[in-house]
Enzyme design. Structure first.
Site, PDB file in Angstrom:
ATOM      1  N   GLU A  67       0.817  -1.223   0.000  1.00  0.00           N
ATOM      2  CA  GLU A  67       0.000   0.000   0.000  1.00  0.00           C
ATOM      3  C   GLU A  67       0.851   1.273   0.000  1.00  0.00           C
ATOM      4  O   GLU A  67       0.505   2.253  -0.656  1.00  0.00           O
ATOM      5  CB  GLU A  67      -0.914  -0.023   1.232  1.00  0.00           C
ATOM      6  CG  GLU A  67      -2.025   0.993   1.181  1.00  0.00           C
ATOM      7  CD  GLU A  67      -3.062   0.743   2.281  1.00  0.00           C
ATOM      8  OE1 GLU A  67      -3.643  -0.361   2.293  1.00  0.00           O
ATOM      9  OE2 GLU A  67      -3.248   1.625   3.115  1.00  0.00           O
ATOM     10  N   ASP A  68       1.933   1.275   0.723  1.00  0.00           N
ATOM     11  CA  ASP A  68       2.656   2.535   0.965  1.00  0.00           C
ATOM     12  C   ASP A  68       4.068   2.605   0.396  1.00  0.00           C
ATOM     13  O   ASP A  68       4.760   3.610   0.596  1.00  0.00           O
ATOM     14  CB  ASP A  68       2.704   2.818   2.472  1.00  0.00           C
ATOM     15  CG  ASP A  68       1.317   3.090   3.048  1.00  0.00           C
ATOM     16  OD1 ASP A  68       0.456   3.572   2.289  1.00  0.00           O
ATOM     17  OD2 ASP A  68       1.088   2.823   4.239  1.00  0.00           O
TER      18      ASP A  68
END
Ligand code: NDP
Ligand code: ZN
Length: 178
Positions: A67-68
């Protein structure tokens, strides 16, 4: 005591996550190193809930990498195997969607998470509630902190039955709602 191979998986996951998140910071006023957050999940799972499945702990350490950071699913599968890759995918939001929609989907999809992904999701919400209670982003109003607590509870209410001990830890974190 974990067998040496299981320690190996967990420590490799920690090193991998630390490298991937090396330039990122949390949103607390002191801008803590990002890796403190995945470590906090592992700490809750192992030391508060007594969970010792090394693939669950590895997935917790890796939970924000897709996700990051630029990490791909294929990279996770090659390094940590199919089960860890799948758990991380299950707790990864679709970043192409607007924030509101992502938050709505977390509530909607909680009931469909696998048992292992539920443990990681619980640990993530426990640690984020503690952060919002004790060390929130400085720009957040009281209303925003309270809304975050309410949203997190709606997500967790959708997956209960996974692990009563961890759910009790979540409920204690929720009780500190500002
Ligand atoms: P979030 O509101 O989702 O930010 C919280 C997330 O940031 C956490 O889930 C956590 O995610 C991460 N995080 C990093 N550091 C901290 C910390 N110290 N404390 C808590 N969480 C931390 O996302 P955005 O900031 O992008 O805000 C968008 C959302 O907020 C929208 O849904 C919008 O509606 C709402 N909003 C509400 C306002 C209000 O006043 N009520 C005002 C503006 C927006 P992870 O574990 O994945 O890192
Ligand atoms: Zn997280």
């Amino acid at each position: 005591m974990l067998p040496p191979g299981d320690f190996g998986l967990v420590v490799r996951a920690l090193a991998f996550a630390a490298a991937k998140h090396r330039d990122q910071r949390r949103k607390d006023p002191a801008a803590s190193p990002y890796i403190n957050h995945p470590i906090a999940l592992a700490d809750v799972l192992v030391n508060e809930a007594g969970i010792t499945d090394p693939e669950v702990i590895a997935a917790a350490l890796l939970h924000d990498t897709i996700e990051d950071t630029k990490t791909t699913s294929a990279e996770l599968e090659a390094a940590f195997g199919e089960r860890v890759r799948r758990i991380v995918e299950e707790v990864t939001d679709d970043k192409d969607l607007p924030k509101e929609e992502r938050k709505r989907r977390q509530i909607e999809h909680a009931h469909a998470l696998s048992p292992a992904a539920r443990l990681v999701k619980l640990a993530d919400k426990i640690t984020n509630l503690r952060d919002v209670a004790n060390d929130p982003p400085h720009s957040w109003s009281l209303d925003r902190r309270r809304e975050y607590f309410e949203w997190a509870k709606r997500v967790i209410d959708g997956l209960r039955g996974a692990n009563p001990a961890l759910e009790a830890i979540f409920d204690r974190a929720y009780a500190a709602k500002p």
